[in-house]
Design an enzyme around this catalytic site. Structure first.
Site, PDB file in Angstrom:
ATOM      1  N   ASP A  61       0.827  -1.199   0.000  1.00  0.00           N
ATOM      2  CA  ASP A  61       0.000   0.000   0.000  1.00  0.00           C
ATOM      3  C   ASP A  61       0.869   1.260   0.000  1.00  0.00           C
ATOM      4  O   ASP A  61       0.601   2.218  -0.735  1.00  0.00           O
ATOM      5  CB  ASP A  61      -0.915  -0.017   1.222  1.00  0.00           C
ATOM      6  CG  ASP A  61      -1.781   1.230   1.323  1.00  0.00           C
ATOM      7  OD1 ASP A  61      -2.702   1.369   0.523  1.00  0.00           O
ATOM      8  OD2 ASP A  61      -1.507   2.063   2.213  1.00  0.00           O
ATOM      9  N   GLU A 133      -1.757  -5.340  -4.042  1.00  0.00           N
ATOM     10  CA  GLU A 133      -0.777  -4.587  -3.260  1.00  0.00           C
ATOM     11  C   GLU A 133       0.301  -5.512  -2.708  1.00  0.00           C
ATOM     12  O   GLU A 133       1.483  -5.143  -2.656  1.00  0.00           O
ATOM     13  CB  GLU A 133      -1.476  -3.858  -2.113  1.00  0.00           C
ATOM     14  CG  GLU A 133      -2.344  -2.698  -2.578  1.00  0.00           C
ATOM     15  CD  GLU A 133      -3.045  -1.986  -1.447  1.00  0.00           C
ATOM     16  OE1 GLU A 133      -3.259  -0.765  -1.557  1.00  0.00           O
ATOM     17  OE2 GLU A 133      -3.383  -2.643  -0.440  1.00  0.00           O
TER      18      GLU A 133
END
Length: 241
Positions: A61, A133
């Site tokens: 992220d 991610e």
């Protein structure tokens, strides 16, 4: 994908690497990125040590945000901070990441527990976005930032172009704040005056107040959206929208 079938596992890794256009030196890092918590929990219940992709997702992220932020900062020198933030948010949101994941058929390569498997977990946006991610983090750990940029930027730049083309880059709250700051001493604030509807479809009503005087009202499906709409109405009042 069956982790216990070596031939199937090898073939699957080769296929996902083709989609990623990157060959992992450490295949175990990729396998971890593809392992959902439901899968690792099932293995742990059988006393088999297994790690899921949650920590990699956390790391990925930040890597994604940094990569997109750098691109926006470098390529859009005229966009103010508020608009940069809004474009970035639209580019790295769950909906966008799930779309990216589907474009490389990422769901086909995930390791899922039985429960997720039978409830169509391979298509669930949250699972796909998190895995996407995690894969970015795995690529970064295995090969550094350059392969990550080479992989993600074509997706991100296409999404950024679409967001800007749709004209969804206006940050009315920032625009109103800048307008109000022209007069020293003025106090701008937002007040939530009502909310209603079922928990999954809440509606929020907000007032924008300048020195305790209502200058705009807004409705939205989130507090933030209602504040943006209140600011938009206030700007229209002052002939700024």
């Amino acid at each position: 994908m069956n982790i216990n079938d070596i031939n199937e596992l090898t073939t699957s890794i080769q296929k996902i690497e083709q989609h990623l256009k990157y060959e992992f030196k450490d295949k175990n890092t990729l396998i971890k990125a593809l392992s959902h918590s439901s899968f690792s929990n099932e293995l742990k219940s059988k006393n088999i040590k297994a790690e899921c992709n949650e920590r990699l997702e956390f790391f990925g992220d930040s890597i994604l945000s940094l990569t997109v932020s750098e691109y926006l900062y470098t390529n859009y020198p005229d966009l103010p901070e508020g608009m940069l933030s809004k474009v970035r948010a639209g580019t790295v949101c769950e909906k966008a990441l799930a779309k990216f994941a589907k474009e490389i058929s990422l769901g086909d390569f995930l390791f899922l527990g039985h429960g997720e498997e039978i409830t169509n977990g391979r298509e669930r946006p949250s699972i796909l976005a998190d895995a996407f991610e995690a894969v970015l983090a795995a690529m970064y750990i295995d090969g550094g930032i350059e392969p990550v940029k080479a992989f993600i930027l074509p997706f991100a730049t296409s999404e950024i172009d679409q967001i800007i083309a749709r004209g969804n880059t206006k940050d009315y709250k920032s625009m109103l704040q800048q307008f109000v700051q022209q007069e020293h001493g003025d106090v701008l604030e937002y007040k939530l005056v009502n909310e209603y509807g079922p928990a999954h479809e809440r509606v929020f009503e907000t007032e924008a107040l300048l020195n305790n005087n209502v200058i705009g009202k807004g409705v939205g499906k989130s507090k933030r959206e209602s504040e943006q709409n209140a600011a938009k109405e206030a700007l229209a009042l002052f002939g700024q929208a």
